[in-house]
Design an enzyme around this catalytic site. Structure first.
Site, short mmCIF file in Angstrom:
data_model
loop_
_atom_site.label_atom_id
_atom_site.label_comp_id
_atom_site.label_asym_id
_atom_site.label_seq_id
_atom_site.Cartn_x
_atom_site.Cartn_y
_atom_site.Cartn_z
N LYS A 45 0.87 -1.18 0.00
CA LYS A 45 0.00 0.00 0.00
C LYS A 45 0.91 1.23 0.00
CE LYS A 45 -3.53 2.78 0.39
NZ LYS A 45 -4.36 3.05 -0.80
N GLY A 72 -8.50 7.34 0.26
CA GLY A 72 -7.85 8.48 0.91
C GLY A 72 -6.54 8.12 1.58
N LEU A 73 -5.85 7.12 0.99
CA LEU A 73 -4.48 6.80 1.42
C LEU A 73 -4.39 6.25 2.85
CD1 LEU A 73 -1.82 6.93 -0.11
CD2 LEU A 73 -1.80 9.39 0.25
N CYS A 131 -2.37 9.64 -6.74
CA CYS A 131 -3.54 9.33 -5.91
C CYS A 131 -4.63 10.37 -6.16
CB CYS A 131 -3.19 9.31 -4.43
SG CYS A 131 -4.69 9.01 -3.45
N LYS A 165 4.31 5.90 -10.29
CA LYS A 165 2.96 5.45 -10.64
C LYS A 165 2.23 6.65 -11.22
CE LYS A 165 -0.63 2.47 -10.32
NZ LYS A 165 -1.03 1.70 -9.15
N SER A 195 -6.01 4.50 -10.98
CA SER A 195 -7.45 4.57 -11.30
C SER A 195 -7.75 5.88 -12.06
CB SER A 195 -8.27 4.50 -10.02
OG SER A 195 -7.88 5.51 -9.12
N GLY A 220 -10.87 -1.36 -12.87
CA GLY A 220 -11.50 -2.55 -13.45
C GLY A 220 -11.78 -2.40 -14.93
O1 RRO Z 1 -5.83 5.36 -1.21
C1 RRO Z 1 -6.43 5.74 -2.22
O2 RRO Z 1 -7.48 6.41 -2.17
C2 RRO Z 1 -5.93 5.46 -3.56
C3 RRO Z 1 -4.61 5.67 -3.95
BR1 RRO Z 1 -3.26 6.15 -2.74
C4 RRO Z 1 -4.24 5.49 -5.30
O3 RRO Z 1 -3.09 5.67 -5.72
N1 RRO Z 1 -5.21 5.15 -6.17
C5 RRO Z 1 -6.49 4.95 -5.81
O4 RRO Z 1 -7.34 4.62 -6.66
N2 RRO Z 1 -6.83 5.11 -4.48
#
Ligand code: RRO
Length: 318
Positions: A45, A72-73, A131, A165, A195, A220
């Protein structure tokens, strides 16, 4: 039977399929389940300097066609993941692992990479610049000057294998702009795509998730065409020594095959891993192997990057 070994930088992997950061990688238990599956390796993560609880729930929903999340990480903090990856490395010294990390303020990047450089970490770092879900923070990699600034700082501190990323790009000018920035740095890999940010899924008359008024990152099957295009175009624009991890929309072995056809050296699975659990890696491995065997491909390099495009035929006005 076809074999699926691959390399990223100088690191060797006995399979080409791994998790995408965020899914089955929150803690030691989840990472262990991926580690003991058919996956090539794992990425953690995304770790921030301090642990974070993330956004309020509900913050993730699976749909028939994919997923939406605004996690939200949430993560257990950089120290935890450095410690855990070191434990896995001690147990499997020959297996390279990925640590994902990011900053939530400009000051963080220097602190994070000073800490990693001072640690025993000997795998690959994936710097998450995409993110979409931290309230009030933009996706860094849509700001090309910010990417250049951060990579200048980080590569001045950290000299180990480093990748980024990326979010999906949708405009050919943006592909060129991000490639021009990334090509200035000694990067080992890029992972594309994260995403698709700020989508909306509605169930009955209600948004599927709560944070940000229901907006979240879409993953997806919905996003496979964007993943394929981003892998394909970045493969054409990046220096050849920068490897590509293709992530986005993998549900079946055919999807893995297509990402490699576009130039991916390795393939990440996120939404489908969330739906199916770590046994997905054995299924995808079997399905990819069956496709390669049927086509007579013995190794990934037999078809990697060899996408064909139909010959264009002029059309007369009538
Ligand atoms: O944690 C997230 O909300 C999240 C992250 Br860090 C990311 O890089 N990509 C995503 O879809 N969610």
């Amino acid at each position: 039977m076809a074999e699926l070994t691959t390399t990223i930088g100088g690191f060797h992997f006995n399979n080409t399929i791994m998790n995408g950061a965020g899914v089955w990688c929150y803690d030691r238990k989840e990472l262990s389940a991926v580690d003991t599956s058919a996956a090539a390796t794992f990425v953690t993560k995304t770790a921030t300097l301090a642990p974070r609880a993330g956004n309020p729930k509900p913050r993730m929903a699976a749909t028939d066609l994919g997923s939406i999340n605004s996690m939200g990480l949430p993560n257990k903090g950089l120290d935890y993941y450095l410690q855990v990856v070191e434990e896995f490395h001690q147990a499997n010294p020959e297996k390279p692992y990925f640590l994902s990390t990011t900053g939530t303020s400009p000051d963080d990047f220097g602190k994070i990479f000073t800490k990693i450089a001072a640690s025993n970490f000997s795998g690959l770092v994936e710097l998450n610049l995409s993110c979409p879900n931290v309230v009030g923070k933009p996706q860094i990699a849509y700001d090309f000057a910010a990417v250049e600034r951060i990579l200048t700082q980080v590569t001045g501190i950290y000299h180990g294998p480093l990748g980024v990323k990326l979010p999906p790009y949708f405009d050919l000018v943006h592909f060129q702009q991000i490639a021009d920035v990334l090509n200035q740095f000694p990067l080992t890999f890029v992972n594309t795509i994260n995403s698709v940010g700020n989508g909306l899924v509605i169930q009955d008359e209600t948004a599927a998730i709560a944070p940000k008024g229901g907006l979240g990152g879409i993953g997806g099957g919905y996003i496979k065409p964007m993943a394929l295009a981003n892998v394909r175009v970045l493969r054409q624009l990046l220096k050849p020594e920068i490897n590509i991890i293709g992530t986005g929309g993998v549900e079946i072995g055919r999807d893995v095959f297509e990402l490699i056809l576009c130039g991916a050296d390795m393939v990440g699975v996120a939404t489908q891993l969330g739906k199916e659990g770590p046994k997905v890696f054995a299924r995808l491995t079997e399905e990819l192997t069956a496709i390669m065997d049927a086509k007579g491909y013995k190794r990934l390099s037999d078809f990697r990057g060899k996408l064909q495009v139909p010959e264009a035929r002029e059309v007369a006005v009538h």
